[in-house]
Design a protein around this motif. Structure first.
Motif, mmCIF file in Angstrom:
data_model
loop_
_atom_site.group_PDB
_atom_site.id
_atom_site.type_symbol
_atom_site.label_atom_id
_atom_site.label_comp_id
_atom_site.label_asym_id
_atom_site.label_seq_id
_atom_site.Cartn_x
_atom_site.Cartn_y
_atom_site.Cartn_z
ATOM 1 N N PRO A 5 -12.432 18.686 2.989
ATOM 2 C CA PRO A 5 -11.936 19.130 4.291
ATOM 3 C C PRO A 5 -10.955 18.124 4.885
ATOM 4 O O PRO A 5 -10.992 16.942 4.568
ATOM 5 N N ALA A 6 -10.103 18.639 5.730
ATOM 6 C CA ALA A 6 -9.104 17.784 6.380
ATOM 7 C C ALA A 6 -9.790 16.797 7.320
ATOM 8 O O ALA A 6 -10.862 17.057 7.851
ATOM 9 N N ILE A 7 -9.162 15.660 7.494
ATOM 10 C CA ILE A 7 -9.632 14.641 8.425
ATOM 11 C C ILE A 7 -8.621 14.574 9.561
ATOM 12 O O ILE A 7 -7.432 14.407 9.330
ATOM 13 N N GLY A 8 -9.099 14.710 10.772
ATOM 14 C CA GLY A 8 -8.225 14.626 11.930
ATOM 15 C C GLY A 8 -8.899 13.830 13.033
ATOM 16 O O GLY A 8 -10.111 13.925 13.215
ATOM 17 N N PHE A 9 -8.127 13.037 13.738
ATOM 18 C CA PHE A 9 -8.703 12.223 14.802
ATOM 19 C C PHE A 9 -7.623 11.802 15.785
ATOM 20 O O PHE A 9 -6.445 11.727 15.445
ATOM 21 N N ASP A 10 -8.065 11.562 17.019
ATOM 22 C CA ASP A 10 -7.178 10.997 18.034
ATOM 23 C C ASP A 10 -7.023 9.510 17.749
ATOM 24 O O ASP A 10 -7.925 8.865 17.226
ATOM 25 N N TYR A 11 -5.858 8.980 18.101
ATOM 26 C CA TYR A 11 -5.594 7.568 17.834
ATOM 27 C C TYR A 11 -5.157 6.881 19.117
ATOM 28 O O TYR A 11 -4.351 7.405 19.878
ATOM 29 N N ARG A 12 -5.701 5.714 19.344
ATOM 30 C CA ARG A 12 -5.218 4.823 20.388
ATOM 31 C C ARG A 12 -5.215 3.420 19.793
ATOM 32 O O ARG A 12 -6.045 3.111 18.938
ATOM 33 N N PRO A 13 -4.296 2.563 20.208
ATOM 34 C CA PRO A 13 -4.227 1.222 19.623
ATOM 35 C C PRO A 13 -5.522 0.445 19.841
ATOM 36 O O PRO A 13 -6.190 0.572 20.859
ATOM 37 N N SER A 14 -5.858 -0.374 18.873
ATOM 38 C CA SER A 14 -7.062 -1.188 18.932
ATOM 39 C C SER A 14 -6.855 -2.394 19.839
ATOM 40 O O SER A 14 -5.815 -3.047 19.797
ATOM 41 N N ARG A 15 -7.854 -2.700 20.648
ATOM 42 C CA ARG A 15 -7.804 -3.900 21.483
ATOM 43 C C ARG A 15 -8.058 -5.144 20.643
ATOM 44 O O ARG A 15 -7.760 -6.258 21.065
ATOM 45 N N GLY A 71 -4.803 16.066 5.335
ATOM 46 C CA GLY A 71 -5.358 17.219 4.648
ATOM 47 C C GLY A 71 -4.683 17.447 3.316
ATOM 48 O O GLY A 71 -4.000 16.566 2.795
ATOM 49 N N PRO A 72 -4.864 18.630 2.757
ATOM 50 C CA PRO A 72 -4.268 18.933 1.449
ATOM 51 C C PRO A 72 -2.739 18.839 1.438
ATOM 52 O O PRO A 72 -2.137 18.563 0.409
ATOM 53 N N ASP A 73 -2.127 19.074 2.601
ATOM 54 C CA ASP A 73 -0.663 19.012 2.688
ATOM 55 C C ASP A 73 -0.145 17.605 2.921
ATOM 56 O O ASP A 73 1.054 17.400 3.015
ATOM 57 N N GLY A 74 -1.016 16.620 3.057
ATOM 58 C CA GLY A 74 -0.605 15.238 3.273
ATOM 59 C C GLY A 74 -0.911 14.790 4.686
ATOM 60 O O GLY A 74 -1.762 15.342 5.376
ATOM 61 N N TRP A 75 -0.178 13.791 5.124
ATOM 62 C CA TRP A 75 -0.402 13.154 6.418
ATOM 63 C C TRP A 75 0.480 13.780 7.488
ATOM 64 O O TRP A 75 1.640 14.107 7.250
ATOM 65 N N THR A 76 -0.064 13.899 8.687
ATOM 66 C CA THR A 76 0.690 14.351 9.854
ATOM 67 C C THR A 76 0.321 13.450 11.021
ATOM 68 O O THR A 76 -0.860 13.230 11.295
ATOM 69 N N LEU A 77 1.334 12.910 11.677
ATOM 70 C CA LEU A 77 1.128 12.116 12.882
ATOM 71 C C LEU A 77 1.520 12.973 14.076
ATOM 72 O O LEU A 77 2.490 13.726 14.011
ATOM 73 N N TYR A 78 0.756 12.873 15.154
ATOM 74 C CA TYR A 78 1.034 13.650 16.357
ATOM 75 C C TYR A 78 1.433 12.704 17.474
ATOM 76 O O TYR A 78 0.735 11.744 17.756
ATOM 77 N N GLN A 79 2.579 12.999 18.098
ATOM 78 C CA GLN A 79 3.043 12.199 19.224
ATOM 79 C C GLN A 79 2.240 12.560 20.465
ATOM 80 O O GLN A 79 1.410 13.480 20.443
ATOM 81 N N ALA A 80 2.476 11.855 21.569
ATOM 82 C CA ALA A 80 1.731 12.076 22.805
ATOM 83 C C ALA A 80 1.876 13.520 23.302
ATOM 84 O O ALA A 80 0.939 14.078 23.863
ATOM 85 N N ARG A 125 -15.304 5.891 7.319
ATOM 86 C CA ARG A 125 -15.999 6.003 6.035
ATOM 87 C C ARG A 125 -15.391 7.122 5.194
ATOM 88 O O ARG A 125 -15.091 6.932 4.018
ATOM 89 N N ARG A 126 -15.191 8.299 5.792
ATOM 90 C CA ARG A 126 -14.590 9.414 5.052
ATOM 91 C C ARG A 126 -13.181 9.081 4.592
ATOM 92 O O ARG A 126 -12.776 9.408 3.471
ATOM 93 N N LEU A 127 -12.436 8.406 5.440
ATOM 94 C CA LEU A 127 -11.065 8.020 5.097
ATOM 95 C C LEU A 127 -11.053 7.000 3.963
ATOM 96 O O LEU A 127 -10.251 7.107 3.025
ATOM 97 N N ARG A 128 -11.962 6.010 4.014
ATOM 98 C CA ARG A 128 -12.053 5.027 2.927
ATOM 99 C C ARG A 128 -12.383 5.711 1.602
ATOM 100 O O ARG A 128 -11.793 5.388 0.570
ATOM 101 N N MET A 129 -13.321 6.666 1.628
ATOM 102 C CA MET A 129 -13.695 7.372 0.401
ATOM 103 C C MET A 129 -12.519 8.179 -0.150
ATOM 104 O O MET A 129 -12.248 8.164 -1.345
ATOM 105 N N ARG A 130 -11.798 8.871 0.731
ATOM 106 C CA ARG A 130 -10.663 9.689 0.293
ATOM 107 C C ARG A 130 -9.539 8.820 -0.252
ATOM 108 O O ARG A 130 -8.927 9.137 -1.266
ATOM 109 N N LEU A 131 -9.262 7.685 0.413
ATOM 110 C CA LEU A 131 -8.215 6.780 -0.061
ATOM 111 C C LEU A 131 -8.592 6.136 -1.391
ATOM 112 O O LEU A 131 -7.744 5.942 -2.260
ATOM 113 N N ALA A 132 -9.872 5.799 -1.567
ATOM 114 C CA ALA A 132 -10.326 5.225 -2.837
ATOM 115 C C ALA A 132 -10.185 6.237 -3.962
ATOM 116 O O ALA A 132 -9.745 5.897 -5.067
#
Length: 141
Positions: A5-15, A71-80, A125-132
């Motif tokens: 399944p696709a992985i999707g998440f909101d992103y904010r810069p890390s402190r 997801g299966p189509d690759g990476w997508t970044l979403y702007q604000a 964790r899911r992202l690490r597994m998929r990238l590995a």
């Protein structure tokens, strides 16, 4: 075999990066203060270090990216404003529990740090597994 399944998440810069940048800047200022350089040179170097730290911190906190999809189509970044930007993964690193991604869009290269303070442990964790798995396939070719 079904696709993952696709992985999707909101992103904010890390402190975390801002805090580490502050520590490194403070250590650099201490090193300059303890050096044998003339006072005028110490002041110039200290002012330059503080200016560069300010610019780097501002750049870190003003990320254009508000979301990430993989997801299966690759990476997508979403702007604000939620406009999608197709992206290509240039590289990734797993550092402890953090995941560092370098993604290339048509306009720029985006570096995203997924750390405990800005992302869910299950997402990392899911992202690490998929990238590995992706890396293992690439090495087998």
């Amino acid at each position: 075999m079904t696709s993952a399944p696709a992985i999707g998440f909101d992103y904010r810069p890390s402190r975390l990066t801002g805090g580490l940048l502050g520590i490194v800047t403070a250590l650099g200022l201490v090193a300059v203060a303890l050096s044998g350089a003339p006072l005028w040179l110490k002041l110039v170097i200290a002012a330059g270090s503080l200016a560069l730290a300010f610019v780097a911190t501002r750049r870190l906190t003003l990320s254009r990216i508000a979301g990430v999809g993989y997801g299966p189509d690759g990476w997508t970044l979403y702007q604000a404003d939620r406009t999608p930007l197709p992206a290509r993964l240039l590289s990734h690193r797993v550092i402890g529990g953090c995941v560092l991604l370098r993604l290339k869009t048509d306009h720029a290269t985006e570096v995203l740090l997924l750390a405990p303070d800005n992302s869910d442990a299950d997402i990392r964790r899911r992202l690490r597994m998929r990238l590995a798995a992706q890396s293992a396939v690439a090495e087998a070719l």
